[in-house]
Design an enzyme around this catalytic site. Sequence first.
Site, PDB file in Angstrom:
ATOM      1  N   VAL A  12     108.434 -69.723  -1.998  1.00 26.09           N
ATOM      2  CA  VAL A  12     107.690 -70.762  -2.708  1.00 26.09           C
ATOM      3  C   VAL A  12     108.076 -70.802  -4.182  1.00 26.09           C
ATOM      4  O   VAL A  12     108.213 -71.879  -4.774  1.00 26.09           O
ATOM      5  CB  VAL A  12     106.166 -70.552  -2.557  1.00 26.09           C
ATOM      6  CG1 VAL A  12     105.393 -71.607  -3.342  1.00 26.09           C
ATOM      7  CG2 VAL A  12     105.771 -70.607  -1.090  1.00 26.09           C
ATOM      8  N   GLU A 124      95.974 -76.330  -5.054  1.00 24.99           N
ATOM      9  CA  GLU A 124      96.227 -77.337  -4.027  1.00 24.99           C
ATOM     10  C   GLU A 124      97.104 -76.801  -2.898  1.00 24.99           C
ATOM     11  O   GLU A 124      96.897 -77.117  -1.725  1.00 24.99           O
ATOM     12  CB  GLU A 124      96.893 -78.567  -4.648  1.00 24.99           C
ATOM     13  CG  GLU A 124      97.105 -79.721  -3.698  1.00 24.99           C
ATOM     14  CD  GLU A 124      95.786 -80.312  -3.205  1.00 24.99           C
ATOM     15  OE1 GLU A 124      95.508 -80.169  -1.996  1.00 24.99           O
ATOM     16  OE2 GLU A 124      95.053 -80.884  -4.012  1.00 24.99           O
ATOM     17  N   GLY A 182     112.179 -69.197  12.105  1.00 27.34           N
ATOM     18  CA  GLY A 182     111.659 -68.927  10.777  1.00 27.34           C
ATOM     19  C   GLY A 182     110.244 -69.412  10.540  1.00 27.34           C
ATOM     20  O   GLY A 182     109.754 -69.382   9.410  1.00 27.34           O
ATOM     21  N   LYS A 200      91.998 -70.172   4.847  1.00 29.38           N
ATOM     22  CA  LYS A 200      92.050 -71.587   4.488  1.00 29.38           C
ATOM     23  C   LYS A 200      90.717 -72.289   4.720  1.00 29.38           C
ATOM     24  O   LYS A 200      90.272 -73.072   3.877  1.00 29.38           O
ATOM     25  CB  LYS A 200      93.172 -72.277   5.279  1.00 29.38           C
ATOM     26  CG  LYS A 200      94.563 -71.802   4.871  1.00 29.38           C
ATOM     27  CD  LYS A 200      95.640 -72.387   5.766  1.00 29.38           C
ATOM     28  CE  LYS A 200      97.020 -71.926   5.334  1.00 29.38           C
ATOM     29  NZ  LYS A 200      98.077 -72.438   6.244  1.00 29.38           N
TER      30      LYS A 200
END
Length: 412
Positions: A12, A124, A182, A200
């Site tokens: 990320v 976000e 992956g 989440k």
Amino acid sequence: MIKIAVMGYGVVGSGTVEVFYKNHSNISAKIGDDIDIKYILDLRDFDDSPYKDKFIKDFGLILNDPEISVVAEVIGGLNPAYNFVKSLLEAGKSVVTSNKELVAEKGAELLQIAREKNVNFFFEASVGGGIPIIRPLHHCLSANEIDEIAGILNGTTNFILTKMINDGMEFDDALALAQKLGYAERDPSADVDGHDACRKICILASLSFGKHIYPEKVHTEGITKITLQDVQYCSSFGGAVKLIGWAKKIDDKAAVMVCPAFISNESQLASVNDVFNAILVRGDATGDVVFYGKGAGKLPTASAVVSDIIMAAKMRDNSKSLYWNSSEDEFTVDHSTLYNKFYLRLICKNKEKVLSIAEEMWGKLKILHREGEEDNEAAFITDKINEEKFKEDCRIISGDAEIKGVIRVLDY
């Protein structure tokens, strides 16, 4: 010029830097000022990187540099991310993160510090990857009372279940394929045991209901016990098996759970396949609103991180709407007090006797069939029943049958 830092240069983090420089001119135009990355924090060396002059290993450089106003935390986990983020907010720097574990465990505390210091803590990317959901919840849907929220929150498990449903693959084979492509880690437990989805839904429920919901308070089940037989029976029921994270307001408390579930084909969630996620928000004014897209991946997640960087760089004050309180009291309902419908698959000593016992305990049953079912196999769906009673009743019926599958049936 606005100077920012990125902490972490994994999947990320590298994606964040890539998206930032790919769209640098547009990003600066949207902010109304030039912006640049001054530091990239990582303990590894990246001598071949075009950004090698920006890499540092000392967090103190970021913390103590008055030029740095916004920091992206994409390290992941709680340690050292929590201490880093807390220190940055206390120093008056805004932080954006994709770290779902950090927000789920420490969100209330970090949002409070951000409010006190008049900076921002944005996340976000922590729930839907590239799917916008946090900002719509506290901005676009702010006129609504959100009483319920549910979704397919983990792309890895959804991919595995899709392969089982559409291609007839066994769980182990579908998991192996997900790892090969992956989509799943070498250790897939956070995904397949439901922990990722739990974090989440805790974030979404905390924001929707205004009080912090801790992952350890949420009953969480994964998909490792789902079999092809269960998938086939669900198909005959007219639905699909999905791993669902859901939260519902009950009076002044919240019922929250993560579990595999039979979802009717009439639901928008039933047709969400492969690595895609979908989040259903039930507002009192809007009705059902569904957010759909890829919930993970390098560039989709990086897109959400960079979007938060833009927002943090533009804002001069704290975003008052992005907030929830800590919950010292028992805000989360004990799942054993809830009522749900259940699917059961049994191998019976005497099928007629077992079905008779089941009807005595659970009322009229919806009997299911599948191609190739065994003569001593029974599968059915109950009416809504108390979770604790159902658990006790299963002990009774297990004297006459072996319970091979138990899945909740949810109305979403």
